[in-house]
Design a protein around this motif. Structure first.
Motif, PDB file in Angstrom:
ATOM      1  N   PHE A   1      -4.943   1.292  13.947  1.00 40.62           N
ATOM      2  CA  PHE A   1      -3.720   1.024  15.042  1.00 40.62           C
ATOM      3  C   PHE A   1      -2.993   2.427  14.717  1.00 40.62           C
ATOM      4  CE2 PHE A   1      -4.927  -3.070  13.932  1.00 40.62           C
ATOM      5  CZ  PHE A   1      -4.968  -3.980  15.096  1.00 40.62           C
ATOM      6  N   HIS A   2      -2.526   2.745  16.118  1.00 38.07           N
ATOM      7  CA  HIS A   2      -2.036   4.055  16.000  1.00 38.07           C
ATOM      8  C   HIS A   2      -0.608   4.141  16.776  1.00 38.07           C
ATOM      9  CE1 HIS A   2      -3.830   4.324  20.007  1.00 38.07           C
ATOM     10  NE2 HIS A   2      -4.789   4.028  19.448  1.00 38.07           N
ATOM     11  N   ASN A   3      -0.082   2.738  17.068  1.00 37.13           N
ATOM     12  CA  ASN A   3       1.325   2.807  17.661  1.00 37.13           C
ATOM     13  C   ASN A   3       2.188   1.881  16.759  1.00 37.13           C
ATOM     14  OD1 ASN A   3       3.467   2.772  19.437  1.00 37.13           O
ATOM     15  ND2 ASN A   3       2.446   1.943  21.025  1.00 37.13           N
ATOM     16  N   VAL A   4       2.438   2.275  15.508  1.00 35.28           N
ATOM     17  CA  VAL A   4       3.044   1.458  14.474  1.00 35.28           C
ATOM     18  C   VAL A   4       4.502   1.993  14.219  1.00 35.28           C
ATOM     19  CG1 VAL A   4       2.797   0.572  12.103  1.00 35.28           C
ATOM     20  CG2 VAL A   4       0.651   1.213  13.531  1.00 35.28           C
TER      21      VAL A   4
ATOM     22  N   PRO B   1      -5.812  -4.582  20.412  1.00 32.97           N
ATOM     23  CA  PRO B   1      -6.110  -3.463  21.296  1.00 32.97           C
ATOM     24  C   PRO B   1      -5.273  -2.278  20.081  1.00 32.97           C
ATOM     25  CG  PRO B   1      -5.252  -4.896  22.661  1.00 32.97           C
ATOM     26  CD  PRO B   1      -5.086  -5.774  21.440  1.00 32.97           C
ATOM     27  N   LYS B   2      -6.225  -1.363  19.885  1.00 28.67           N
ATOM     28  CA  LYS B   2      -5.761  -0.388  18.815  1.00 28.67           C
ATOM     29  C   LYS B   2      -4.309   0.344  18.983  1.00 28.67           C
ATOM     30  CE  LYS B   2      -8.682  -1.426  15.416  1.00 28.67           C
ATOM     31  NZ  LYS B   2      -8.904  -2.717  15.771  1.00 28.67           N
ATOM     32  N   ASP B   3      -4.227   0.429  20.470  1.00 23.31           N
ATOM     33  CA  ASP B   3      -3.132   1.077  20.865  1.00 23.31           C
ATOM     34  C   ASP B   3      -1.667   0.205  21.212  1.00 23.31           C
ATOM     35  OD1 ASP B   3      -3.954  -0.483  23.266  1.00 23.31           O
ATOM     36  OD2 ASP B   3      -3.841   1.341  24.586  1.00 23.31           O
ATOM     37  N   ILE B   4      -2.059  -0.868  20.815  1.00 20.78           N
ATOM     38  CA  ILE B   4      -0.743  -2.021  21.118  1.00 20.78           C
ATOM     39  C   ILE B   4       0.344  -1.813  20.190  1.00 20.78           C
ATOM     40  CG2 ILE B   4      -1.392  -3.879  19.466  1.00 20.78           C
ATOM     41  CD1 ILE B   4      -0.904  -5.969  21.568  1.00 20.78           C
ATOM     42  N   LYS B   5       1.665  -2.031  20.606  1.00 17.47           N
ATOM     43  CA  LYS B   5       2.798  -1.651  19.560  1.00 17.47           C
ATOM     44  C   LYS B   5       3.002  -2.612  18.665  1.00 17.47           C
ATOM     45  CE  LYS B   5       6.821   0.415  18.641  1.00 17.47           C
ATOM     46  NZ  LYS B   5       6.865   1.836  18.754  1.00 17.47           N
ATOM     47  N   MET B   6       2.844  -1.958  17.507  1.00 23.22           N
ATOM     48  CA  MET B   6       2.993  -2.689  16.017  1.00 23.22           C
ATOM     49  C   MET B   6       4.176  -2.633  15.439  1.00 23.22           C
ATOM     50  SD  MET B   6      -0.357  -4.374  15.964  1.00 23.22           S
ATOM     51  CE  MET B   6      -0.327  -4.803  14.195  1.00 23.22           C
ATOM     52  N   PHE B   7       4.868  -3.541  15.112  1.00 28.23           N
ATOM     53  CA  PHE B   7       5.992  -3.414  14.054  1.00 28.23           C
ATOM     54  C   PHE B   7       5.756  -4.225  12.873  1.00 28.23           C
ATOM     55  CE2 PHE B   7       7.852  -3.738  18.678  1.00 28.23           C
ATOM     56  CZ  PHE B   7       8.772  -2.284  18.372  1.00 28.23           C
ATOM     57  N   VAL B   8       6.331  -3.352  11.751  1.00 30.91           N
ATOM     58  CA  VAL B   8       6.012  -3.773  10.386  1.00 30.91           C
ATOM     59  C   VAL B   8       7.099  -3.566   9.605  1.00 30.91           C
ATOM     60  CG1 VAL B   8       3.489  -3.244  10.484  1.00 30.91           C
ATOM     61  CG2 VAL B   8       5.123  -1.419   9.716  1.00 30.91           C
ATOM     62  N   GLN B   9       7.152  -4.023   8.158  1.00 34.14           N
ATOM     63  CA  GLN B   9       8.333  -4.268   7.369  1.00 34.14           C
ATOM     64  C   GLN B   9       8.573  -2.686   6.722  1.00 34.14           C
ATOM     65  OE1 GLN B   9       8.407  -6.738   4.209  1.00 34.14           O
ATOM     66  NE2 GLN B   9       6.504  -6.593   3.584  1.00 34.14           N
TER      67      GLN B   9
END
Length: 254
Positions: free
Chosen positions: A104-107, A83-91
């Motif tokens: 994705f818009h919750n990064v 889902p494009k609104d899911i919480k995403m964590f990146v480095q």
């Protein structure tokens, strides 16, 4: 805490009543060509099927952690299915922009003191191989430490070999559970990209009381360390009681 090996580096971590999906590679078997400059050039990736449906894997996930953007950690199927609104964590900010460009818009960029739903997420260092030229080619990577008062400390090391930075993370966080990417995947010209059996032995010696779980095995074409060889090696070296080598779909509770 419950840790489920999905396939390759893809795992599900249920921690302090939250469900994390880490490094999702969700394509069907054989979707992508083999990685160039590696063994088994006749074998497409991933080389094995998912142990359950992608929908089942995604169901109920509270957040996704992408340690870096290589295909076998965040593929086109994952980009399409999550889902494009899911919480995403990146480095880092660079990866954040790329993930945002896929819709994705919750990064959020991981730091040393990220907090999600009361869970501390600590970005850790890694080196995706050895030697300046290879490290430049492979790019920046990270791992993550999970901390919560009701749980044991978990360290997911990510795509790294053993080096002093991993030693320092172990010394700093004293994890009870350590997940390593242990398939000793290699580029023919440069050597190991992630941990092999001797690297994993160093992890054990540095944290002898921790349980070590090896994932990222036998699922993309350039692996060189099999599950069976690692199990046998851990017996020979006397640390098999601390070594877990899951099959795809297998879970552990701690």
């Amino acid at each position: 805490m419950k840790i489920t090996q999905i396939r390759n580096a893809t795992i599900v971590v249920e921690y302090a009543n939250k469900k994390f999906l880490i490094d999702p590679m969700l394509a069907e078997k054989g979707t992508y060509p083999s990685f160039p400059g590696t063994i088994r050039q006749d074998q497409n990736n991933p080389s094995v099927s998912l142990p359950t449906s992608a929908d089942d894997i995604i169901s109920g996930v509270d957040a996704v952690i992408v340690t870096h953007l290589h295909l076998d950690h965040f593929d086109e199927a994952a980009q399409r299915l999550l889902p494009k609104d899911i919480k995403m964590f990146v480095q880092n900010e660079e990866d954040a922009k790329e993930v945002q460009n896929t819709g994705f818009h919750n990064v959020e960029v991981l730091t040393k003191d990220t907090v999600f739903e009361g869970i501390q997420l600590v970005k850790t260092r890694g080196e995706h191989g050895r030697g300046e030229e290879l490290l430049k080619r492979m790019g920046e990577v990270c791992g993550v430490v999970f901390k919560h008062p009701s749980e044991k400390t978990l360290y997911v090391a990510g795509d790294t070999v053993w080096y002093e930075g991993v030693q320092e993370e172990l010394d700093a966080h004293k994890p009870d559970i350590i997940v390593v990417n242990g398939g000793d995947n290699q580029l023919i010209e440069y050597g190991s990209l992630i941990m092999g059996k001797e690297d994993i032995y160093e992890v054990h010696k540095a944290a002898p009381n921790a349980k070590v779980i090896s994932v990222h095995m036998e699922a993309v074409n350039h692996w060189t360390l099999s599950r069976e060889e690692l199990k046998n090696f851990s017996k020979e070296k006397g640390f098999s009681s601390k070594m877990l080598v899951p099959e795809d779909g297998e879970s552990y509770k701690f």
